[in-house]
Design a protein around this motif. Structure first.
Motif, PDB file in Angstrom:
ATOM      1  N   GLY A 558      15.903  31.904  17.825  1.00  0.00           N
ATOM      2  CA  GLY A 558      16.194  31.454  15.807  1.00  0.00           C
ATOM      3  C   GLY A 558      17.412  31.839  15.741  1.00  0.00           C
ATOM      4  N   VAL A 559      18.425  32.576  16.402  1.00  0.00           N
ATOM      5  CA  VAL A 559      19.606  33.610  15.614  1.00  0.00           C
ATOM      6  C   VAL A 559      20.783  32.471  15.008  1.00  0.00           C
ATOM      7  N   GLU A 560      20.875  32.418  14.167  1.00  0.00           N
ATOM      8  CA  GLU A 560      21.850  30.850  14.309  1.00  0.00           C
ATOM      9  C   GLU A 560      23.277  31.594  13.176  1.00  0.00           C
ATOM     10  N   ASP A 561      23.291  32.949  12.689  1.00  0.00           N
ATOM     11  CA  ASP A 561      24.309  33.149  12.028  1.00  0.00           C
ATOM     12  C   ASP A 561      24.724  35.093  12.800  1.00  0.00           C
ATOM     13  N   GLU A 562      25.598  35.101  11.603  1.00  0.00           N
ATOM     14  CA  GLU A 562      26.373  36.397  11.755  1.00  0.00           C
ATOM     15  C   GLU A 562      25.438  37.321  11.301  1.00  0.00           C
ATOM     16  N   ARG A 563      24.600  37.301  10.383  1.00  0.00           N
ATOM     17  CA  ARG A 563      23.968  38.086  10.186  1.00  0.00           C
ATOM     18  C   ARG A 563      22.799  38.484  10.796  1.00  0.00           C
ATOM     19  N   GLN A 564      22.405  37.916  11.354  1.00  0.00           N
ATOM     20  CA  GLN A 564      21.073  37.542  11.917  1.00  0.00           C
ATOM     21  C   GLN A 564      21.286  38.683  13.339  1.00  0.00           C
ATOM     22  N   LEU A 565      22.474  38.783  14.230  1.00  0.00           N
ATOM     23  CA  LEU A 565      22.927  39.302  14.906  1.00  0.00           C
ATOM     24  C   LEU A 565      22.532  40.213  14.821  1.00  0.00           C
ATOM     25  N   GLU A 566      23.609  40.225  14.246  1.00  0.00           N
ATOM     26  CA  GLU A 566      23.969  41.836  13.869  1.00  0.00           C
ATOM     27  C   GLU A 566      22.733  42.148  12.996  1.00  0.00           C
ATOM     28  N   LEU A 567      21.455  42.044  12.479  1.00  0.00           N
ATOM     29  CA  LEU A 567      20.249  42.737  12.640  1.00  0.00           C
ATOM     30  C   LEU A 567      19.648  43.231  13.934  1.00  0.00           C
ATOM     31  N   ILE A 568      19.952  42.216  14.686  1.00  0.00           N
ATOM     32  CA  ILE A 568      19.254  42.573  15.954  1.00  0.00           C
ATOM     33  C   ILE A 568      19.684  43.297  17.109  1.00  0.00           C
ATOM     34  N   ARG A 569      20.925  43.258  17.203  1.00  0.00           N
ATOM     35  CA  ARG A 569      22.030  44.342  17.672  1.00  0.00           C
ATOM     36  C   ARG A 569      21.778  46.151  17.300  1.00  0.00           C
ATOM     37  N   GLU A 570      20.884  45.594  15.719  1.00  0.00           N
ATOM     38  CA  GLU A 570      20.928  47.092  15.255  1.00  0.00           C
ATOM     39  C   GLU A 570      19.278  47.435  15.410  1.00  0.00           C
ATOM     40  N   MET A 571      19.034  46.268  15.804  1.00  0.00           N
ATOM     41  CA  MET A 571      16.923  47.124  16.305  1.00  0.00           C
ATOM     42  C   MET A 571      16.902  46.630  17.418  1.00  0.00           C
ATOM     43  N   LYS A 572      18.119  46.628  18.188  1.00  0.00           N
ATOM     44  CA  LYS A 572      18.116  46.979  20.019  1.00  0.00           C
ATOM     45  C   LYS A 572      17.620  46.310  20.796  1.00  0.00           C
ATOM     46  N   CYS A 573      17.623  44.546  20.120  1.00  0.00           N
ATOM     47  CA  CYS A 573      16.767  43.469  20.846  1.00  0.00           C
ATOM     48  C   CYS A 573      17.311  43.411  22.411  1.00  0.00           C
ATOM     49  N   ASP A 574      16.598  42.821  22.898  1.00  0.00           N
ATOM     50  CA  ASP A 574      17.655  42.664  24.563  1.00  0.00           C
ATOM     51  C   ASP A 574      18.310  41.308  24.717  1.00  0.00           C
ATOM     52  N   LEU A 575      17.853  40.421  24.126  1.00  0.00           N
ATOM     53  CA  LEU A 575      18.052  39.144  23.988  1.00  0.00           C
ATOM     54  C   LEU A 575      18.364  37.749  23.358  1.00  0.00           C
ATOM     55  N   VAL A 576      18.956  37.432  22.541  1.00  0.00           N
ATOM     56  CA  VAL A 576      19.387  36.538  21.988  1.00  0.00           C
ATOM     57  C   VAL A 576      18.828  34.626  22.445  1.00  0.00           C
TER      58      VAL A 576
END
Length: 613
Positions: A558-576
């Motif tokens: 459910g990643v829909e915007d840049e803020r969510q993507l940046e947070l997920i990258r910060e948490m070192k999530c593998d896939l989006v």
């Protein structure tokens, strides 16, 4: 019984000498006389032996005053008097009930004096003990035009037939195990009660009760323990009833109760809570105390129906909705439930037609690397459009498929189509690691589910790493040992197994240790709210941490915007996975994306064999 005329002849041969004997007496030929007498005595003995040998045919003879002159052994067994006790006794004193006494005496006199025969009929005559005995009684009068008429009664014992009739009637009206009225009897009795409710202008509450997971009790403990539970529950329910209330076992683990005079909401809630409270006390099964729950549906007369059948049906609808909400739930009927049921029924019919007409399609949503944006895998998502281009939401028709049993056909189609598409893309050189398929708990309940999956892969020449499966965590929690064993077999073959919607289940994390999980998919609700909600962010961080410490791949949905993507990258999530990169797409569009011919919505472009850049 014998035909009347034949019996009359036999009795005459037994009681009066035939004319041949009289003729022989007047003859001078002593040898002829002796031969006729011998033949007569032999005939008499045979006839007497016949009367005595019929165990169910009681024969009594009475003189003109109704005193016993003959009483066979069958009469002793039927009425309790020995031949010696009965001899000389009056018919009305021996076997005639008091309420029949005068009528029998008058009927006998009318036959003697007026020639009005007593017709054969079913009667209940009196045993020596005073109990009534059902018989079919046939009467024969001999020498009716003489001063010495004799009446013989031939009584056939109907006890066995009557008992068989009672047993049959009980079997057709009552439940053998609990002795409660069955559904048909309950419906008939309820209709009579409703007639009275209408005349008096008062209401009635109907409760439909279904034991939760009763099949599992039978499977785990055996049918004997299951029967014991039903008998004990019947006893508890009976204790809560008034004399005017009705109770029935309508199927294996379902009971229906009717409470006339209840209509006020507080009164209905009080009785519903009382019935629900019966399950708070454990049941003694298999030498142990076991807790059992039940789902309850409630409907009211006249608000929710005017007939017994309609009320039972609507209470059943409410009960089924309660079962969907979990163990021990209670649901009151309202018209919306019925409307939903009708809509779901029509939807199930249309879904079956769509399956037959091959109107369903698979769309595919890419899972991309959170760091590089490279497409790693696809999730296959089922889509259905009605004629006219109207799309049916997946959560609606999948729920209907599970309730209607179509989920197995639907699941087979999805597996077959995903495997076919994966094989086609591989043959065309389309770069792709894996297609993941969603599998429901109902699909896993089919014993050959895992074998069918392996056969489908083999049929299309696919390896175990080219098709993966996604399961919700609640499906895993409810899985039995057979399912656990099947999942481990897939895991050892190299299949990828993901937990979908992670974080929305009701269980502990212990299943991550028991089950062969390779990936966690964090639910979109946490991803959506994490940027502005500290609690959601903390849950996401914990899920990613747990997943990585267990060696699992972590996917954010459910990643829909840049803020969510940046947070997920910060948490070192593998896939989006989400609209920020790609929406679910038809196969043709997905292929163009995989080949790098179409740009992602954010302007990124996939190139053949290369990451998104």
């Amino acid at each position: 019984m014998f035909p009347e005329e034949r019996f009359r002849r036999w009795l005459r041969r037994f009681l009066g000498r035939p004319s041949a004997v009289a003729a022989a007496d007047s003859a001078e030929n002593d040898e002829a006389v002796a031969r006729v007498r011998r033949q007569y005595l032999e005939s008499e003995q045979r006839f007497r032996a016949l009367l005595e040998s019929l165990p169910k045919v009681a024969v009594q003879g009475y003189d003109r005053d109704r005193r016993v002159i003959y009483w066979n052994e069958a009469s002793t067994r039927l009425y309790g008097y020995t031949s010696e006790e009965a001899q000389g006794g009056l018919l009305e004193d021996l076997i005639i009930p008091d309420f029949m006494r005068e009528g029998v005496v008058q009927a006998h006199r009318a036959w003697i004096h007026e020639g009005i025969e007593i017709p054969p009929e079913e009667l209940e005559l009196k045993h020596k003990s005073g109990e009534l005995v059902p018989v079919f009684s046939h009467h024969v009068m001999l020498k009716e035009h003489t001063d010495d008429p004799l009446m013989f009664c031939v009584d056939v014992d109907l006890s066995d037939q009557k008992q068989a009739h009672r047993d049959l009637e009980f079997a057709t009206r009552y439940d053998r195990l609990t002795q409660l009225p069955n559904r048909h009897t309950f419906e008939t009795d309820l209709e009579h009660v409703l007639d009275g409710m209408r005349r008096r202008g008062v209401g009635l509450a109907l409760i439909y009760l279904d034991i939760d997971y009763f099949v599992e009790i039978n499977d785990a403990l055996g049918y004997e323990q299951g029967d014991q539970l039903l008998v004990e529950l019947s006893r508890r329910l009976r204790k809560e009833l008034r004399s005017t209330d009705l109770l029935s076992r309508v199927s294996s683990d379902e009971f229906v109760l009717a409470f006339p005079g209840l209509h006020r909401e507080e009164d209905v809630l009080q009785i519903v809570n009382k019935i629900h409270g019966l399950f708070k006390r454990p049941f003694g099964l298999d030498g142990h105390e076991r807790r059992v729950s039940a789902s309850i549906g409630v409907c009211l007369f006249p608000d929710n129906g005017g007939s017994a059948r309609e009320l039972i049906r609507n209470a059943d609808v409410a009960k089924n909705r309660a079962k969907l909400e979990g163990r021990g739930s209670i649901r009151f009927f309202h018209q919306q439930l019925h409307d939903e049921l009708v809509r779901e029924h029509r939807l199930a019919e249309n879904l079956e037609r769509a399956l037959n007409a091959q109107e369903l399609t698979l769309h595919y949503q890419p899972q991309v690397s959170a760091i590089s944006g490279r497409i790693e895998n696809l999730e296959a998502l089922l889509r259905w459009e009605l004629p006219g281009g109207i799309a049916v939401p997946p959560h609606e028709f999948i729920r209907v498929a599970e309730r209607s049993g179509l989920i197995h056909r639907l699941g087979d189609w999805v597996i077959e189509e995903a495997c076919r598409q994966r094989a086609q893309w591989r043959a065309a050189g389309v770069p792709l690691e894996r297609i993941d398929i969603n599998v429901s708990g109902r699909q896993l309940s089919r014993p050959d589910m895992f074998e069918r999956l392996r056969q489908c892969l083999a049929r299309h020449g696919l390896g175990p790493r080219e098709i993966g499966i996604e399961l919700t965590e609640n499906v895993l929690i409810e899985a039995d040992e057979r399912i656990l064993k099947g999942l481990w077999e897939l895991y050892h073959l190299g299949f990828r197994i993901s937990i979908d919607d992670f974080g929305t289940g009701y269980s502990s994390l212990s299943y991550l240790k028991r089950f062969p999980v390779t990936a966690l998919k964090i639910d979109r609700t946490f991803v959506r709210d994490a940027p502005g909600e500290p609690k959601d962010r903390a849950i996401m961080e914990a899920a990613v941490f747990i997943g990585h410490r267990l060696g699992l791949e972590v996917v954010a949905e459910g990643v829909e915007d840049e803020r969510q993507l940046e947070l997920i990258r910060e948490m070192k999530c593998d896939l989006v996975q989400g609209f920020y990169f790609y929406r679910p797409m038809p196969a043709a569009m997905t292929e163009r994306v995989l080949l790098g011919l179409v740009s992602a919505p954010n302007g990124l472009r996939a190139e053949r064999g290369r990451a998104l850049t």
